[in-house]
Design a protein around this motif. Sequence first.
Motif, PDB file in Angstrom:
ATOM      1  N   THR A 101    -109.564  21.536   6.691  1.00 51.06           N
ATOM      2  CA  THR A 101    -109.194  23.002   5.660  1.00 51.06           C
ATOM      3  C   THR A 101    -108.331  23.569   6.098  1.00 51.06           C
ATOM      4  N   LYS A 123    -111.556  30.908 -10.269  1.00 51.12           N
ATOM      5  CA  LYS A 123    -112.641  30.299  -9.613  1.00 51.12           C
ATOM      6  C   LYS A 123    -113.486  31.350  -9.447  1.00 51.12           C
ATOM      7  N   SER A 128    -113.326  34.350  -7.699  1.00 53.67           N
ATOM      8  CA  SER A 128    -112.887  35.002  -6.565  1.00 53.67           C
ATOM      9  C   SER A 128    -112.115  36.288  -6.700  1.00 53.67           C
ATOM     10  N   GLU A 163    -102.789  26.362  -5.069  1.00 53.30           N
ATOM     11  CA  GLU A 163    -103.818  25.556  -5.543  1.00 53.30           C
ATOM     12  C   GLU A 163    -104.454  25.598  -4.002  1.00 53.30           C
ATOM     13  N   ARG A 179    -107.955  27.356  -2.523  1.00 52.68           N
ATOM     14  CA  ARG A 179    -109.300  26.507  -2.363  1.00 52.68           C
ATOM     15  C   ARG A 179    -109.660  26.602  -0.878  1.00 52.68           C
ATOM     16  N   SER A 180    -108.893  26.328   0.126  1.00 49.66           N
ATOM     17  CA  SER A 180    -108.962  26.453   1.709  1.00 49.66           C
ATOM     18  C   SER A 180    -109.435  27.895   2.134  1.00 49.66           C
ATOM     19  N   ILE A 215    -113.048  28.341   1.442  1.00 46.73           N
ATOM     20  CA  ILE A 215    -113.825  27.780   2.339  1.00 46.73           C
ATOM     21  C   ILE A 215    -113.850  28.343   3.878  1.00 46.73           C
TER      22      ILE A 215
END
Length: 313
Positions: free
Chosen positions: A4, A63, A65, A187, A191-192, A195
């Motif tokens: 990640t 998303k 967030s 992107e 995304r990472s 996480i």
Amino acid sequence: MVLTVLVFFAGLLLLYYGAEYLVTGSSHLAFSFGVRPLIVGMTVIAFATSMPELMVSLLAAFKGSSDIAAGNIIGSNIANVGLILGVAGLMMPMTVARSTLMREIPFMIGVSLLLYLFVLDGVLGFANGLILFLLLIGFLLYCLRTARTGSVVEVDAEAPRGRPGESRRRHLVFIGLGMVGLGVGAELMVRSAVIIATALGISELVIGMTVVALGTSLPELAASVVSAWKGEMDLSVGNVIGSNIFNVLFVLGICPMIRPLSIDPSVLRFELPIMLAFSIALIPLLLPGMKLDRPRGALLLTAYLIFIGVLFV
């Protein structure tokens, strides 16, 4: 987790090189049409270097967030003044035009204050975004009125055999490649980042304000430092002022029109006032002598590092 982190840095690299291509292509294209350096910095380069913030914030909003979407913009604006102008001032003392201090910087402060008023209810909604976007159009119209230098500049002097049309096509290819890199990089980063924040127990707001904001501010840092190093002070200062204006009016104008953004109450108490303080501080800081010299650059950079330290504490 290691994978990640690698994905995050891969996204960061794509953002950087995508923005580098976009800045190079768009600024050279504008110069070839004879646009003034300050206006190029506040519009073309500012737009290009704000694209990472737009892509990251849009994807984060989609998303759900909101903290990353809003934190990215607020953190980037603080970094633009504290980190980027601080580093640029340390590298090469800059003279600032009085018109910039009297017109463009107050406009940047005004839109920052308007943003604060809009989010007092904890939500940045469609109507707020529409007003911000309309103000952006007004700002662009103002810039267009004072854009032309009166002469066309051929920026590709190292290739004298090439016709201007061919040079401009090459700049358009650079712009296209840059936008692709920005999209993919944003992107991967968002995304990472979500996480990583979840795994480490760090709030998405802090991740957005620090790591993501620093990542998306790299194009501004690169553009301003290179401009300062080459002695193009108008480009360096104009890029920072224009990027902050674009981040609020463009990015936070478009995102809430697509999906309303929830604003954490702590942002109203700490991060937004800090963003306003950095912007307002530019006036008394630059007014004596109309310069950003090394001591003032060091002061801005120190203030930014203190802000980052307080966030994590």
